[in-house]
Design a protein around this motif. Structure first.
Motif, mmCIF file in Angstrom:
data_model
loop_
_atom_site.group_PDB
_atom_site.id
_atom_site.type_symbol
_atom_site.label_atom_id
_atom_site.label_comp_id
_atom_site.label_asym_id
_atom_site.label_seq_id
_atom_site.Cartn_x
_atom_site.Cartn_y
_atom_site.Cartn_z
ATOM 1 N N ASP A 35 0.844 -1.178 0.000
ATOM 2 C CA ASP A 35 0.000 0.000 0.000
ATOM 3 C C ASP A 35 0.889 1.241 0.000
ATOM 4 O OD1 ASP A 35 -0.796 -0.530 3.520
ATOM 5 O OD2 ASP A 35 1.037 0.124 2.551
ATOM 6 N N GLU A 88 6.474 -0.126 -7.236
ATOM 7 C CA GLU A 88 5.649 0.586 -8.212
ATOM 8 C C GLU A 88 5.162 -0.358 -9.314
ATOM 9 O OE1 GLU A 88 8.168 3.748 -9.463
ATOM 10 O OE2 GLU A 88 7.777 5.003 -7.695
ATOM 11 N N LYS A 143 2.384 -2.510 -7.920
ATOM 12 C CA LYS A 143 1.110 -1.780 -7.879
ATOM 13 C C LYS A 143 0.522 -1.654 -9.285
ATOM 14 C CE LYS A 143 -1.964 0.639 -5.577
ATOM 15 N NZ LYS A 143 -2.879 0.954 -6.666
ATOM 16 N N GLU A 171 -1.085 -4.901 -10.257
ATOM 17 C CA GLU A 171 -2.346 -5.056 -9.532
ATOM 18 C C GLU A 171 -3.450 -4.228 -10.190
ATOM 19 O OE1 GLU A 171 -2.696 -7.110 -7.049
ATOM 20 O OE2 GLU A 171 -4.790 -6.625 -6.614
ATOM 21 N N ASP A 172 -3.114 -2.985 -10.577
ATOM 22 C CA ASP A 172 -4.097 -2.124 -11.238
ATOM 23 C C ASP A 172 -4.515 -2.700 -12.591
ATOM 24 O OD1 ASP A 172 -2.515 0.961 -10.078
ATOM 25 O OD2 ASP A 172 -3.977 -0.374 -9.129
#
Length: 249
Positions: A98, A122, A125, A128-129
């Motif tokens: 997070d 990064e 993330k 994941e997006d």
């Protein structure tokens, strides 16, 4: 929420009554249902009902929901119906990255190791997006598995005080493998939402590539864990030698 089994029953009833398209009304496709009724005397709707019946029989529940249930798509986009037993185990064992994770790295000394770890977070993330934009459950599960292993590698590198070797392995995969993997995941999402002909072959190759990267990450993680075991073994040997030298053993 519409059910696949009811769609099968409606298709069967439509066949019995001459292909009047009951299943289309059940699916909310009123205009198509009316066309079935208007042209039922031609026999074409009857043939189409046979096609619908066979398609519903061999279609999985997930595929049916993705095509005919808007509520399922909305829930899927919110990650409410995107969990599997594997995901639950991974989420319980490894903490999810997070904003605080990235902030902790930024507050540390701006060393090369921290820059690499921040870059890796990064990418984690971003993957994941990208996964949130994929409505293919099976492919999304493969991506989530890959990304969970990738996060585990990042955590191992962060927690390893003697991380010269492991940080090099992480830096190497960030040069090409991980960026290319992210590109392929986004490409799969684009192909799934487009009407490009013969895209299935490309999508299949992307799936194979994701599986190959997952195996690669598993091997990297195993090698890092082996290095940890070697370090522990070395520490034990040094400790025993010191105790023996001091006469305690």
């Amino acid at each position: 929420m519409r059910k696949r089994i009811k769609a099968i029953i409606c298709s069967a009833l439509s066949l019995i009554f001459g292909g009047i398209g009951i299943q289309k009304f059940y699916l909310g496709q009123t205009k198509r249902g009316l066309l079935y009724i208007l042209f039922c005397w031609t026999g074409i709707p009857y043939l189409l009902c046979i096609v619908d019946l066979l398609r519903f029989i061999f279609m999985s529940e997930e595929q049916f929901d993705l095509i005919y249930n808007k509520e399922y798509l909305e829930n899927l986009n919110n990650n409410e119906n995107h969990k599997s037993k594997f995901d639950d185990v991974i989420d319980a064992e490894y903490s999810y990255v997070d904003k605080d994770d990235i902030d902790d790295i930024k507050n540390n000394e701006d060393s090369k190791e921290n820059i690499i770890i921040e870059k890796a977070l990064e990418y984690h993330k971003s993957i994941e997006d990208a996964c949130n934009n994929i409505y293919d459950y099976d492919f999304a599960s493969k991506v989530k598995q890959l990304n969970s292993i990738f996060k585990c590698i990042i955590d191992k590198v962060r927690d390893d005080d003697k991380n010269d070797n492991s940080i090099k392995k992480l830096d190497k995969m960030l040069e090409y493998n991980i960026p290319t993997t992210l590109k392929l995941i986004n490409s799969y999402a684009d192909l799934s939402s487009s009407n490009i002909l013969n895209s299935n072959n490309i999508k299949y190759e992307i799936i194979e590539s994701i599986e190959a990267v997952t195996k690669y990450l598993n091997n990297v993680l195993e090698n890092i864990q082996k290095d940890d075991i070697m370090d522990i073994t070395s520490d034990i040997d040094v400790l025993k030698a010191n105790l023996k030298k001091d006469g305690y053993v």
